[in-house]
Design a protein around this motif. Structure first.
Motif: not given
Length: 134
Positions: A11-34
């Motif tokens: 399921e995560w493999e299907l979602l990964t390319p569809l999730i917006p990625q942050a270009a700048t800013g402070r390090p984010r909490v892991s997308d999968r965790q959130v």
């Protein structure tokens, strides 16, 4: 270890390319965790403040959930995954409804009789925001 209310690796493999990625800013909490936090909240029905700590700060999960909802990320993701599944022949779109089991509640009939709600039938109901309408 994948827990009960979390996404599988597939399921995560299907979602990964569809999730917006942050270009700048402070390090984010892991997308999968959130996203697992979002899934946990939706599947269990708990309040945001009661989200287990393993998903990160509840404010982070809520903020990203709201941003994705308002930005149409969930809608686009669902449409993309449905289109892929349909192209692969994995979806059967046949739906049948037996009208004998579809009933309105007694208070749904605004007949104006004693106990009815004829005076309140002109309420305006506005649909939720549709990101595709812009």
């Amino acid at each position: 270890m994948i827990r009960r209310h979390e996404l599988t690796d597939r399921e995560w493999e299907l979602l990964t390319p569809l999730i917006p990625q942050a270009a700048t800013g402070r390090p984010r909490v892991s997308d999968r965790q959130v996203i697992n936090g979002m899934v946990y909240k939706i599947r269990t029905g708990i309040s945001w403040r009661d989200l287990p700590e393993r998903y990160g700060p509840w404010q982070t999960v809520y903020t990203r959930f709201r941003r994705y909802a308002l930005g149409g990320v969930f809608t686009r993701t669902l449409q993309h995954i449905q289109a892929e599944a349909d192209a692969a022949g994995d979806i059967d779109w046949l739906v049948q409804i037996d009208s004998t089991i579809v009933r309105a509640h007694q208070h749904a009939a605004a007949t104006g009789r004693k106990g009815g709600s004829a005076g309140r039938t002109k309420q305006v109901i506005t649909p939720s925001a549709d990101p595709e309408a812009d």
